[in-house]
Motif scaffolding. Structure first.
Motif, PDB file in Angstrom:
ATOM      1  N   ARG A 242       1.731   4.732   1.200  1.00  0.00           N
ATOM      2  CA  ARG A 242       1.487   5.415   2.472  1.00  0.00           C
ATOM      3  C   ARG A 242       1.547   6.925   2.259  1.00  0.00           C
ATOM      4  O   ARG A 242       2.600   7.473   1.923  1.00  0.00           O
ATOM      5  CB  ARG A 242       2.511   4.994   3.520  1.00  0.00           C
ATOM      6  CG  ARG A 242       2.600   3.485   3.718  1.00  0.00           C
ATOM      7  CD  ARG A 242       1.301   2.898   4.237  1.00  0.00           C
ATOM      8  NE  ARG A 242       1.410   1.443   4.374  1.00  0.00           N
ATOM      9  CZ  ARG A 242       0.525   0.692   4.989  1.00  0.00           C
ATOM     10  NH1 ARG A 242      -0.539   1.243   5.528  1.00  0.00           N
ATOM     11  NH2 ARG A 242       0.689  -0.622   5.057  1.00  0.00           N
ATOM     12  N   ARG A 243       0.427   7.597   2.489  1.00  0.00           N
ATOM     13  CA  ARG A 243       0.341   9.039   2.255  1.00  0.00           C
ATOM     14  C   ARG A 243       0.498   9.854   3.539  1.00  0.00           C
ATOM     15  O   ARG A 243       0.946  11.000   3.483  1.00  0.00           O
ATOM     16  CB  ARG A 243      -1.025   9.388   1.636  1.00  0.00           C
ATOM     17  CG  ARG A 243      -1.256   8.792   0.268  1.00  0.00           C
ATOM     18  CD  ARG A 243      -2.657   9.127  -0.218  1.00  0.00           C
ATOM     19  NE  ARG A 243      -2.901   8.633  -1.552  1.00  0.00           N
ATOM     20  CZ  ARG A 243      -2.596   9.289  -2.664  1.00  0.00           C
ATOM     21  NH1 ARG A 243      -2.036  10.478  -2.588  1.00  0.00           N
ATOM     22  NH2 ARG A 243      -2.839   8.770  -3.838  1.00  0.00           N
TER      23      ARG A 243
ATOM     24  N   GLU B 245       0.826  -1.203   0.000  1.00  0.00           N
ATOM     25  CA  GLU B 245       0.000   0.000   0.000  1.00  0.00           C
ATOM     26  C   GLU B 245       0.862   1.255   0.000  1.00  0.00           C
ATOM     27  O   GLU B 245       1.855   1.340   0.730  1.00  0.00           O
ATOM     28  CB  GLU B 245      -0.909   0.026   1.230  1.00  0.00           C
ATOM     29  CG  GLU B 245      -1.927  -1.105   1.290  1.00  0.00           C
ATOM     30  CD  GLU B 245      -3.002  -0.984   0.216  1.00  0.00           C
ATOM     31  OE1 GLU B 245      -3.283   0.146  -0.214  1.00  0.00           O
ATOM     32  OE2 GLU B 245      -3.542  -2.028  -0.194  1.00  0.00           O
TER      33      GLU B 245
ATOM     34  N   VAL C   1      10.509   3.720   8.187  1.00  0.00           N
ATOM     35  CA  VAL C   1       9.611   2.750   7.530  1.00  0.00           C
ATOM     36  C   VAL C   1      10.269   1.415   7.197  1.00  0.00           C
ATOM     37  O   VAL C   1       9.582   0.474   6.811  1.00  0.00           O
ATOM     38  CB  VAL C   1       8.984   3.361   6.252  1.00  0.00           C
ATOM     39  CG1 VAL C   1       8.195   4.597   6.591  1.00  0.00           C
ATOM     40  CG2 VAL C   1      10.050   3.683   5.203  1.00  0.00           C
TER      41      VAL C   1
END
Length: 338
Positions: free
Chosen positions: A160-161, A158, A261
């Motif tokens: 990631r915003r 996904e 991350v």
């Protein structure tokens, strides 16, 4: 009875907005490229950019005989922070006047109300995911270094915003611009200056503009990043010094991403990442190995190249087209009489 898709159905347009040029691609639903066109902008401003997009639209009309209203989907990659779901643009300092609702309205006037606007590096990540090995497709970072510096973060498959859509905006990280010392064997080693250190954002220091300014200040002026990187590879000591400093700065930014991350791979793209190539990637990899207490992720150069944003936009546009066409088929479904 044989069913098929009409040639004019499912046609999509992808747009890559850069500071000095606009690039468009028009595809059919099956991926066949109908048109690839590049249009220079006169200056890095909203007005000049919108004029160039308008010229691109005219080329599209003349080449295909179609109107914007015939397009099934249009996806545009933009610099700056793009608000998810709405396409609002903010924090685009390298393109004067590009932030704000007026630009979005103008873009929709040119490219249709169905226009989807996405952050350029996020689209590049879509393209990179297609060429990465299956084991790392879901956990990687794309770092673009051009006139701007920013990253796309993909974790567990996904994008990631973040809740403000600013995840990956490491160009705003504050860094200390290093000096160059001499170690025992005479090779240049990076060190932070002890007197009156210069504090800049990573984007100011490591962008293509910052890199060329650093080269000029050190007596190694170059007109573009490619020629500077080539001079460093060919042994120019001043160019080599500047490129080593660039690697040190980028390592600082990548360290922040890794500690935040923990990606499996870091992909370098943008004019600096592509021109620096394996030499820059290897330098960063070695510096990360020295500075981190654990094995760093692999640092590699983009396999997609300068088409990453455009290719990612095309992937997204075809997804939107397929969804739209399937929806129309379901709504209009009838039982054929044979």
């Amino acid at each position: 009875m044989v069913w098929g898709i009409a040639e004019t159905a499912g046609v999509v347009m992808s747009v890559d907005v850069a500071a000095r040029e606009i690039r468009i691609q028009v595809d059919r639903a099956d991926g066949e490229v109908i048109l690839h066109h590049e249009e220079p902008t006169e200056e890095p401003s909203a007005g000049s950019t919108l004029d160039a997009i308008s010229r691109c639209v005219q080329v599209y009309r003349e080449h295909t005989g179609l109107e914007v209203s015939d397009l099934c989907a249009v996806v545009l990659g933009s610099p700056g922070v793009v608000e998810a779901g709405h396409g609002g643009i903010d924090l685009a300092p390298n393109l004067l006047g590009w932030s704000g609702g007026g630009v979005v309205d103008a873009l929709r006037d040119l490219l249709g109300e169905g226009l989807e606007i996405e952050k350029d590096v996020h689209l590049a990540a879509r393209a990179e995911a297609e060429v990465l090995a299956p084991g790392v497709q879901g956990d990687f970072v794309v770092l673009t270094i051009d006139r701007g510096v920013g990253a796309a973060i993909v974790l567990e498959g996904e994008l990631r915003r973040g809740h403000r859509d600013v995840a990956g905006e490491i160009g705003y990280l504050t860094v200390t611009v290093p000096g160059v010392g001499e170690d025992a064997d005479g090779s240049g080693t990076m060190r932070a200056p002890s007197d009156d250190p210069e504090r800049l954002t990573l984007e100011d220091a490591a962008s293509s503009t910052g890199l060329l300014a650093a080269a000029e200040s050190r007596g190694a002026p170059h007109s573009d990043v490619e020629s500077l990187m080539r001079a460093a590879r060919e042994g120019d000591p001043l160019a080599h010094e500047v490129v080593r400093m660039e690697g040190w700065l980028l390592t600082c930014g990548i360290e922040a991403l890794i500690l935040g991350v923990d990606p499996k791979v870091v992909v370098l793209t943008g004019s600096v990442g592509l021109a620096g190539g394996e030499v820059l990637a290897t330098q960063i990899q070695e510096q990360l190995s020295c500075s981190l207490p654990f094995p760093p992720p692999e640092v590699r150069v983009s396999a997609v190249g300068r088409d990453a944003v455009l290719r990612g936009a095309a992937i997204r546009a075809r997804e939107l087209a397929r969804t739209s066409l399937l929806g129309e088929l379901e709504r209009d479904a009838v039982t054929p009489v044979v």
